[in-house]
Scaffold this motif. Structure first.
Motif, PDB file in Angstrom:
ATOM      1  N   ARG A 101     -21.075  30.140 -38.177  1.00 36.95           N
ATOM      2  CA  ARG A 101     -20.694  30.534 -36.820  1.00 36.95           C
ATOM      3  C   ARG A 101     -21.317  29.559 -35.826  1.00 36.95           C
ATOM      4  O   ARG A 101     -22.209  28.782 -36.180  1.00 36.95           O
ATOM      5  CB  ARG A 101     -21.098  31.968 -36.508  1.00 36.95           C
ATOM      6  N   LEU A 102     -20.843  29.632 -34.604  1.00 40.03           N
ATOM      7  CA  LEU A 102     -21.180  28.609 -33.624  1.00 40.03           C
ATOM      8  C   LEU A 102     -21.421  29.246 -32.262  1.00 40.03           C
ATOM      9  O   LEU A 102     -20.634  30.075 -31.809  1.00 40.03           O
ATOM     10  CB  LEU A 102     -20.032  27.598 -33.537  1.00 40.03           C
ATOM     11  N   LEU A 103     -22.521  28.857 -31.634  1.00 41.58           N
ATOM     12  CA  LEU A 103     -22.798  29.242 -30.252  1.00 41.58           C
ATOM     13  C   LEU A 103     -22.560  28.010 -29.388  1.00 41.58           C
ATOM     14  O   LEU A 103     -23.254  27.003 -29.529  1.00 41.58           O
ATOM     15  CB  LEU A 103     -24.238  29.743 -30.107  1.00 41.58           C
ATOM     16  N   VAL A 104     -21.561  28.106 -28.526  1.00 42.98           N
ATOM     17  CA  VAL A 104     -21.157  26.974 -27.693  1.00 42.98           C
ATOM     18  C   VAL A 104     -21.699  27.180 -26.285  1.00 42.98           C
ATOM     19  O   VAL A 104     -21.480  28.229 -25.676  1.00 42.98           O
ATOM     20  CB  VAL A 104     -19.619  26.840 -27.654  1.00 42.98           C
ATOM     21  N   PHE A 105     -22.392  26.178 -25.770  1.00 42.90           N
ATOM     22  CA  PHE A 105     -22.922  26.225 -24.410  1.00 42.90           C
ATOM     23  C   PHE A 105     -22.006  25.426 -23.492  1.00 42.90           C
ATOM     24  O   PHE A 105     -21.739  24.247 -23.740  1.00 42.90           O
ATOM     25  CB  PHE A 105     -24.326  25.632 -24.347  1.00 42.90           C
ATOM     26  N   THR A 106     -21.527  26.063 -22.444  1.00 44.58           N
ATOM     27  CA  THR A 106     -20.780  25.348 -21.414  1.00 44.58           C
ATOM     28  C   THR A 106     -21.566  25.438 -20.107  1.00 44.58           C
ATOM     29  O   THR A 106     -22.646  26.022 -20.062  1.00 44.58           O
ATOM     30  CB  THR A 106     -19.368  25.940 -21.223  1.00 44.58           C
ATOM     31  N   ASN A 107     -21.016  24.888 -19.052  1.00 47.83           N
ATOM     32  CA  ASN A 107     -21.690  24.974 -17.757  1.00 47.83           C
ATOM     33  C   ASN A 107     -21.514  26.341 -17.106  1.00 47.83           C
ATOM     34  O   ASN A 107     -22.126  26.619 -16.069  1.00 47.83           O
ATOM     35  CB  ASN A 107     -21.167  23.884 -16.822  1.00 47.83           C
ATOM     36  N   GLN A 108     -20.685  27.237 -17.719  1.00 47.52           N
ATOM     37  CA  GLN A 108     -20.426  28.543 -17.127  1.00 47.52           C
ATOM     38  C   GLN A 108     -20.830  29.721 -18.010  1.00 47.52           C
ATOM     39  O   GLN A 108     -21.133  30.800 -17.502  1.00 47.52           O
ATOM     40  CB  GLN A 108     -18.930  28.675 -16.798  1.00 47.52           C
ATOM     41  N   ARG A 109     -20.843  29.525 -19.320  1.00 47.70           N
ATOM     42  CA  ARG A 109     -21.064  30.647 -20.228  1.00 47.70           C
ATOM     43  C   ARG A 109     -21.431  30.149 -21.617  1.00 47.70           C
ATOM     44  O   ARG A 109     -21.409  28.943 -21.893  1.00 47.70           O
ATOM     45  CB  ARG A 109     -19.800  31.506 -20.315  1.00 47.70           C
ATOM     46  N   MET A 110     -21.736  31.115 -22.487  1.00 50.76           N
ATOM     47  CA  MET A 110     -21.885  30.851 -23.910  1.00 50.76           C
ATOM     48  C   MET A 110     -20.708  31.476 -24.641  1.00 50.76           C
ATOM     49  O   MET A 110     -20.277  32.587 -24.308  1.00 50.76           O
ATOM     50  CB  MET A 110     -23.200  31.433 -24.444  1.00 50.76           C
ATOM     51  N   LEU A 111     -20.197  30.776 -25.630  1.00 47.74           N
ATOM     52  CA  LEU A 111     -19.132  31.283 -26.481  1.00 47.74           C
ATOM     53  C   LEU A 111     -19.679  31.424 -27.895  1.00 47.74           C
ATOM     54  O   LEU A 111     -20.269  30.480 -28.431  1.00 47.74           O
ATOM     55  CB  LEU A 111     -17.929  30.335 -26.488  1.00 47.74           C
ATOM     56  N   PHE A 112     -19.494  32.593 -28.480  1.00 42.05           N
ATOM     57  CA  PHE A 112     -19.930  32.809 -29.863  1.00 42.05           C
ATOM     58  C   PHE A 112     -18.692  32.896 -30.742  1.00 42.05           C
ATOM     59  O   PHE A 112     -17.806  33.728 -30.517  1.00 42.05           O
ATOM     60  CB  PHE A 112     -20.755  34.084 -29.982  1.00 42.05           C
ATOM     61  N   VAL A 113     -18.649  32.030 -31.750  1.00 42.90           N
ATOM     62  CA  VAL A 113     -17.457  31.910 -32.586  1.00 42.90           C
ATOM     63  C   VAL A 113     -17.853  32.017 -34.053  1.00 42.90           C
ATOM     64  O   VAL A 113     -18.718  31.274 -34.524  1.00 42.90           O
ATOM     65  CB  VAL A 113     -16.746  30.557 -32.356  1.00 42.90           C
ATOM     66  N   VAL A 114     -17.243  32.959 -34.766  1.00 43.56           N
ATOM     67  CA  VAL A 114     -17.294  32.967 -36.228  1.00 43.56           C
ATOM     68  C   VAL A 114     -16.084  32.161 -36.686  1.00 43.56           C
ATOM     69  O   VAL A 114     -14.945  32.522 -36.380  1.00 43.56           O
ATOM     70  CB  VAL A 114     -17.254  34.402 -36.790  1.00 43.56           C
ATOM     71  N   ILE A 115     -16.321  31.068 -37.389  1.00 36.89           N
ATOM     72  CA  ILE A 115     -15.273  30.081 -37.641  1.00 36.89           C
ATOM     73  C   ILE A 115     -14.018  30.710 -38.242  1.00 36.89           C
ATOM     74  O   ILE A 115     -12.904  30.505 -37.750  1.00 36.89           O
ATOM     75  CB  ILE A 115     -15.794  28.961 -38.568  1.00 36.89           C
ATOM     76  N   PHE A 118     -11.989  32.881 -35.815  1.00 34.73           N
ATOM     77  CA  PHE A 118     -11.216  32.124 -34.833  1.00 34.73           C
ATOM     78  C   PHE A 118      -9.956  31.544 -35.469  1.00 34.73           C
ATOM     79  O   PHE A 118      -8.875  31.564 -34.874  1.00 34.73           O
ATOM     80  CB  PHE A 118     -12.070  31.004 -34.245  1.00 34.73           C
ATOM     81  N   LEU A 119     -10.090  31.021 -36.683  1.00 31.96           N
ATOM     82  CA  LEU A 119      -8.926  30.462 -37.360  1.00 31.96           C
ATOM     83  C   LEU A 119      -7.899  31.539 -37.690  1.00 31.96           C
ATOM     84  O   LEU A 119      -6.690  31.280 -37.683  1.00 31.96           O
ATOM     85  CB  LEU A 119      -9.362  29.752 -38.643  1.00 31.96           C
ATOM     86  N   GLU A 120      -8.372  32.744 -37.974  1.00 25.97           N
ATOM     87  CA  GLU A 120      -7.484  33.835 -38.360  1.00 25.97           C
ATOM     88  C   GLU A 120      -6.849  34.524 -37.157  1.00 25.97           C
ATOM     89  O   GLU A 120      -5.640  34.798 -37.149  1.00 25.97           O
ATOM     90  CB  GLU A 120      -8.267  34.860 -39.188  1.00 25.97           C
ATOM     91  N   GLU A 121      -7.655  34.810 -36.125  1.00 28.59           N
ATOM     92  CA  GLU A 121      -7.170  35.631 -35.009  1.00 28.59           C
ATOM     93  C   GLU A 121      -7.371  34.994 -33.635  1.00 28.59           C
ATOM     94  O   GLU A 121      -7.052  35.620 -32.624  1.00 28.59           O
ATOM     95  CB  GLU A 121      -7.892  36.988 -35.013  1.00 28.59           C
ATOM     96  N   ARG A 122      -7.934  33.772 -33.604  1.00 30.60           N
ATOM     97  CA  ARG A 122      -8.339  33.149 -32.340  1.00 30.60           C
ATOM     98  C   ARG A 122      -9.324  34.060 -31.600  1.00 30.60           C
ATOM     99  O   ARG A 122      -9.284  34.206 -30.383  1.00 30.60           O
ATOM    100  CB  ARG A 122      -7.129  32.838 -31.461  1.00 30.60           C
ATOM    101  N   LEU A 123     -10.224  34.666 -32.365  1.00 31.82           N
ATOM    102  CA  LEU A 123     -11.199  35.604 -31.820  1.00 31.82           C
ATOM    103  C   LEU A 123     -12.510  34.884 -31.538  1.00 31.82           C
ATOM    104  O   LEU A 123     -13.020  34.135 -32.374  1.00 31.82           O
ATOM    105  CB  LEU A 123     -11.439  36.744 -32.817  1.00 31.82           C
ATOM    106  N   PHE A 124     -13.058  35.117 -30.340  1.00 33.10           N
ATOM    107  CA  PHE A 124     -14.389  34.628 -29.996  1.00 33.10           C
ATOM    108  C   PHE A 124     -14.957  35.544 -28.918  1.00 33.10           C
ATOM    109  O   PHE A 124     -14.241  36.351 -28.317  1.00 33.10           O
ATOM    110  CB  PHE A 124     -14.351  33.166 -29.520  1.00 33.10           C
ATOM    111  N   TYR A 125     -16.270  35.413 -28.683  1.00 35.22           N
ATOM    112  CA  TYR A 125     -16.959  36.284 -27.728  1.00 35.22           C
ATOM    113  C   TYR A 125     -17.499  35.439 -26.583  1.00 35.22           C
ATOM    114  O   TYR A 125     -18.066  34.362 -26.799  1.00 35.22           O
ATOM    115  CB  TYR A 125     -18.095  37.040 -28.419  1.00 35.22           C
ATOM    116  N   SER A 126     -17.326  35.950 -25.374  1.00 35.85           N
ATOM    117  CA  SER A 126     -17.702  35.211 -24.174  1.00 35.85           C
ATOM    118  C   SER A 126     -18.885  35.881 -23.488  1.00 35.85           C
ATOM    119  O   SER A 126     -18.871  37.092 -23.249  1.00 35.85           O
ATOM    120  CB  SER A 126     -16.505  35.144 -23.216  1.00 35.85           C
TER     121      SER A 126
END
Length: 278
Positions: A101-115, A118-126
């Motif tokens: 899984r991946l925690l993505v840092f942007t300038n506005q938020r963090m995105l948590f993605v189980v790989i 996301f590939l199956e349902e385009r699901l991620f947490y903001s």
């Protein structure tokens, strides 16, 4: 950013400097690394359209079951069924279901993605930064014995890990970070302006008392640790009472007295049947 094509050959040069040829294990490792790199480039292209206007990715924090928490991503909790072709291909190629899984840092938020999700349902947490009131980011020290590096006995070493916990709106994020992961997160705290304004605390913060008890991994670990100590103390006390009872003292002495009496009675009956008492 250096060209990955050059980086791959520079790595080959470094390995060839000490060897005439790459071993089978080295070739396999390099192949898997290259395959993963190609996949990640394609994966990030799929993730980019979900960014908001003006949102820029600052850093990535990858997590695995080997170095991070595996409670919700390993065993039964880690099971998932990949139906989509790209999700099935990922599982077959990398032998992973929900571990990566991946925690993505942007300038506005963090995105948590189980790989795989996301590939199956385009699901991620903001987790928008402005929805986070405080972050628990605590460093812990743990000691261990290293038997591999010692010729005689073991060498005592120390390592560190971090507890990361925060609530963003109704979403709660809890994770254990390895030492290198903690360095990455600390760097984002220092460089992303929106993160700098968030309070760093030593305790878990929840908006509801229910979540403070049942969605608090730190509290649950403390309770489990305390319960394990109580169980050990109970077993030690019980053994002590048994030993004292065998010596004729304490509340367990009647137990051993009855056992001895039953044994003696059996000997007497057996002696009478055989024609003698002793």
């Amino acid at each position: 950013m250096r060209n990955p094509f050059k980086k791959s050959f520079w790595q080959l040069n470094d390995e060839l400097a000490g060897k005439q040829d790459l071993s089978t294990q080295d070739k396999k490792r390099l192949f898997e690394q290259t395959k993963m790199y190609i996949f990640l480039q394609d994966f990030l292209k799929k993730l980019t359209p979900y960014l908001e206007e003006g949102e820029v990715i600052q850093a990535y924090l990858p997590m695995t079951n080997q170095e991070n928490t595996a409670v919700a991503t390993g065993g039964i909790m880690g099971m998932a069924y990949a139906r989509e072709p790209e999700a099935r291909a990922y599982v077959e190629n990398f032998h992973d279901v929900r571990g990566n899984r991946l925690l993505v840092f942007t300038n506005q938020r963090m995105l948590f993605v189980v790989i795989v999700e996301f590939l199956e349902e385009r699901l991620f947490y903001s987790y928008p930064y402005d929805s986070i009131q405080s972050i628990l980011f605590k460093k812990h020290k743990i000691g261990y014995f290293d038997w591999s590096a010692a010729t005689i006995g073991a060498i005592r070493k120390q390592t560190h890990y971090y507890t990361l916990d925060f609530q963003a709106g109704n979403h709660i994020f809890t994770e254990m970070l390895a030492e290198d992961d903690g360095v990455i997160f600390q760097r984002q705290l220092e460089t992303i302006p929106a993160l700098q304004g968030i309070l760093l605390g030593e305790k878990v913060q929840r908006e509801r008392k229910f979540d403070l008890i049942f969605s608090n991994a730190s509290l649950q670990l403390k309770l489990l640790y305390g319960l394990s100590i109580l169980v050990v103390l109970f077993l030690v006390l019980y053994v002590i009472l048994l030993v004292l009872g065998a010596l004729g003292w304490g509340p367990q002495k009647d137990l051993f007295a009855s056992v001895c009496w039953c044994g003696l009675s059996g000997m007497v009956v057996h002696g009478l049947q055989g024609g003698s008492i002793f």
